[in-house]
Design a protein around this motif. Structure first.
Motif, PDB file in Angstrom:
ATOM      1  N   UNK A  92     -14.939  -1.804 -10.918  1.00  0.00           N
ATOM      2  CA  UNK A  92     -15.977  -2.861 -10.123  1.00  0.00           C
ATOM      3  C   UNK A  92     -17.786  -2.401  -9.295  1.00  0.00           C
ATOM      4  N   UNK A  93     -17.555  -1.511 -10.062  1.00  0.00           N
ATOM      5  CA  UNK A  93     -19.820  -1.420 -10.507  1.00  0.00           C
ATOM      6  C   UNK A  93     -19.865  -2.682 -11.446  1.00  0.00           C
ATOM      7  N   UNK A  94     -19.413  -2.452 -12.291  1.00  0.00           N
ATOM      8  CA  UNK A  94     -19.834  -3.197 -13.210  1.00  0.00           C
ATOM      9  C   UNK A  94     -19.365  -5.528 -12.352  1.00  0.00           C
ATOM     10  N   UNK A  95     -18.709  -5.184 -11.740  1.00  0.00           N
ATOM     11  CA  UNK A  95     -18.178  -6.387 -11.303  1.00  0.00           C
ATOM     12  C   UNK A  95     -19.559  -6.843 -10.554  1.00  0.00           C
ATOM     13  N   UNK A  96     -20.350  -5.628 -10.049  1.00  0.00           N
ATOM     14  CA  UNK A  96     -21.248  -6.691  -8.557  1.00  0.00           C
ATOM     15  C   UNK A  96     -22.590  -6.187  -9.587  1.00  0.00           C
ATOM     16  N   UNK A  97     -22.643  -5.236 -10.322  1.00  0.00           N
ATOM     17  CA  UNK A  97     -24.008  -4.802 -10.761  1.00  0.00           C
ATOM     18  C   UNK A  97     -24.557  -6.025 -11.645  1.00  0.00           C
ATOM     19  N   UNK A  98     -23.984  -6.419 -12.753  1.00  0.00           N
ATOM     20  CA  UNK A  98     -24.136  -7.404 -13.887  1.00  0.00           C
ATOM     21  C   UNK A  98     -23.907  -9.017 -13.628  1.00  0.00           C
ATOM     22  N   UNK A 119     -20.694  -7.912  -3.419  1.00  0.00           N
ATOM     23  CA  UNK A 119     -19.938  -6.901  -3.325  1.00  0.00           C
ATOM     24  C   UNK A 119     -18.338  -7.757  -2.657  1.00  0.00           C
ATOM     25  N   UNK A 120     -18.780  -8.841  -1.797  1.00  0.00           N
ATOM     26  CA  UNK A 120     -17.005  -9.207  -1.442  1.00  0.00           C
ATOM     27  C   UNK A 120     -16.141  -9.684  -2.671  1.00  0.00           C
ATOM     28  N   UNK A 121     -16.484  -9.581  -3.591  1.00  0.00           N
ATOM     29  CA  UNK A 121     -16.103 -10.739  -4.618  1.00  0.00           C
ATOM     30  C   UNK A 121     -15.026  -8.865  -5.833  1.00  0.00           C
ATOM     31  N   UNK A 122     -16.346  -8.058  -5.654  1.00  0.00           N
ATOM     32  CA  UNK A 122     -15.313  -6.706  -6.168  1.00  0.00           C
ATOM     33  C   UNK A 122     -13.933  -6.176  -5.036  1.00  0.00           C
ATOM     34  N   UNK A 151     -15.556 -14.580 -19.123  1.00  0.00           N
ATOM     35  CA  UNK A 151     -15.843 -15.575 -19.661  1.00  0.00           C
ATOM     36  C   UNK A 151     -16.085 -16.387 -18.787  1.00  0.00           C
ATOM     37  N   UNK A 152     -15.637 -16.676 -16.983  1.00  0.00           N
ATOM     38  CA  UNK A 152     -15.255 -17.353 -16.020  1.00  0.00           C
ATOM     39  C   UNK A 152     -16.278 -16.931 -16.216  1.00  0.00           C
ATOM     40  N   UNK A 153     -17.211 -15.428 -15.258  1.00  0.00           N
ATOM     41  CA  UNK A 153     -18.175 -14.837 -14.311  1.00  0.00           C
ATOM     42  C   UNK A 153     -19.656 -15.105 -15.342  1.00  0.00           C
ATOM     43  N   UNK A 154     -19.561 -15.496 -17.489  1.00  0.00           N
ATOM     44  CA  UNK A 154     -20.344 -15.579 -17.788  1.00  0.00           C
ATOM     45  C   UNK A 154     -21.041 -17.121 -17.330  1.00  0.00           C
ATOM     46  N   UNK A 155     -20.348 -17.422 -16.871  1.00  0.00           N
ATOM     47  CA  UNK A 155     -21.128 -19.550 -16.446  1.00  0.00           C
ATOM     48  C   UNK A 155     -21.321 -19.723 -15.387  1.00  0.00           C
ATOM     49  N   UNK A 156     -22.553 -21.032 -15.939  1.00  0.00           N
ATOM     50  CA  UNK A 156     -22.900 -21.071 -14.658  1.00  0.00           C
ATOM     51  C   UNK A 156     -22.426 -21.471 -13.474  1.00  0.00           C
ATOM     52  N   UNK A 157     -22.467 -21.205 -12.053  1.00  0.00           N
ATOM     53  CA  UNK A 157     -22.503 -21.733 -11.451  1.00  0.00           C
ATOM     54  C   UNK A 157     -20.519 -21.287 -10.739  1.00  0.00           C
ATOM     55  N   UNK A 158     -19.816 -21.128  -9.759  1.00  0.00           N
ATOM     56  CA  UNK A 158     -18.639 -21.045 -10.087  1.00  0.00           C
ATOM     57  C   UNK A 158     -17.523 -21.389  -9.613  1.00  0.00           C
ATOM     58  N   UNK A 182     -16.034 -22.995 -12.682  1.00  0.00           N
ATOM     59  CA  UNK A 182     -15.497 -22.165 -13.139  1.00  0.00           C
ATOM     60  C   UNK A 182     -14.896 -20.997 -13.064  1.00  0.00           C
ATOM     61  N   UNK A 183     -15.474 -19.709 -12.514  1.00  0.00           N
ATOM     62  CA  UNK A 183     -14.814 -18.667 -12.541  1.00  0.00           C
ATOM     63  C   UNK A 183     -13.589 -18.690 -11.259  1.00  0.00           C
ATOM     64  N   UNK A 184     -13.783 -19.876 -10.553  1.00  0.00           N
ATOM     65  CA  UNK A 184     -12.280 -19.916  -9.072  1.00  0.00           C
ATOM     66  C   UNK A 184     -11.797 -20.350 -10.224  1.00  0.00           C
TER      67      UNK A 184
END
Length: 221
Positions: free
Chosen positions: A97-103, A118-121, A161-168, A170-172
């Motif tokens: 959860x920390x990594x999901x916010x910080x990185x 923070x809201x996402x995590x 992989x979705x978190x590493x792409x530009x924009x949101x 692909x992540x969604x």
């Protein structure tokens, strides 16, 4: 679990991922769909639908791989850490959860507010807590932490992989099928592997009947 149940389990997971991928695309790619509705372009719309269902299938396969990896990790953790395994899982959940916010925030270079990450995590944690509670009620209280581990840790790893792409976008498009498939697999596993007690009882009675009859015949003689 026999082969028929396993195939049915995997097929349902695949279908759920495809549906989730299509549904989330209506929101994420609303402008693209709208552009092909006026003027109406049936081929482009069908192409979008097929593409997003296929994308959902791909993420379903990723979810299934992660789920079976989780089953192995869980058994390994129980054997290696023994009674400390629940505590280890809680620490890993907090770390992820920390990594999901910080990185992601660091990678965004301040372009996206920290509150969003923070809201996402927090949203992933709350969803995981709800599903873990349902799993614990359906099985036993000891399933709560492993279920939360799957929903938070394994889902995040699959989502990288979705978190590493530009924009949101692909992540969604990625997180919706992953959450849907992981939820289904987690909540359906104990039902799929459950022994049919009624059939087992009937089978036991059939095996005991000849023996009982033999005893009765012997006593009469």
């Amino acid at each position: 679990m026999n082969s028929r149940k396993l195939v049915n389990f995997l097929f349902k997971t695949l279908i759920i991922g495809g549906i989730a991928g299509l549904v989330i695309s209506f929101f994420v790619q609303a402008e693209v769909y709208a552009a092909n509705l006026s003027p109406f372009n049936i081929m482009e719309i069908l192409g979008l639908i097929v593409f997003n269902i296929g994308l959902g299938f791909t993420f379903s396969a990723l979810s299934m791989t992660g789920f079976f990896a989780y089953l192995f990790i869980h058994r390994f953790g129980l054997g290696f850490f023994r009674s400390f395994w629940p505590a280890v899982q809680v620490l890993l959940i907090a770390f992820i959860l920390f990594d999901l916010v910080y990185f992601p925030y660091k990678a965004a270079d301040g372009e996206t507010s920290l509150i969003w990450f923070i809201f996402m995590a927090a949203a992933l944690l709350v969803y995981g807590l709800i599903i873990a509670q349902i799993k614990a009620k359906g099985t036993n209280k000891h399933a709560f932490i492993p279920a939360l581990f799957l929903m938070v840790v394994m889902t995040t790893i699959e989502w990288v992989p979705g978190l590493q792409t530009e924009g949101s976008n692909y992540a969604w498009l990625m997180i919706a099928p992953l959450l849907a498939c992981n939820t289904y697999q987690l909540l359906a596993l104990h039902r799929v592997t459950k022994v049919d007690e009624k059939k087992t009882t009937e089978h036991t009675k059939k095996k005991e009947t000849p023996t009982s009859a033999k005893k009765v015949g012997t006593s009469k003689a």
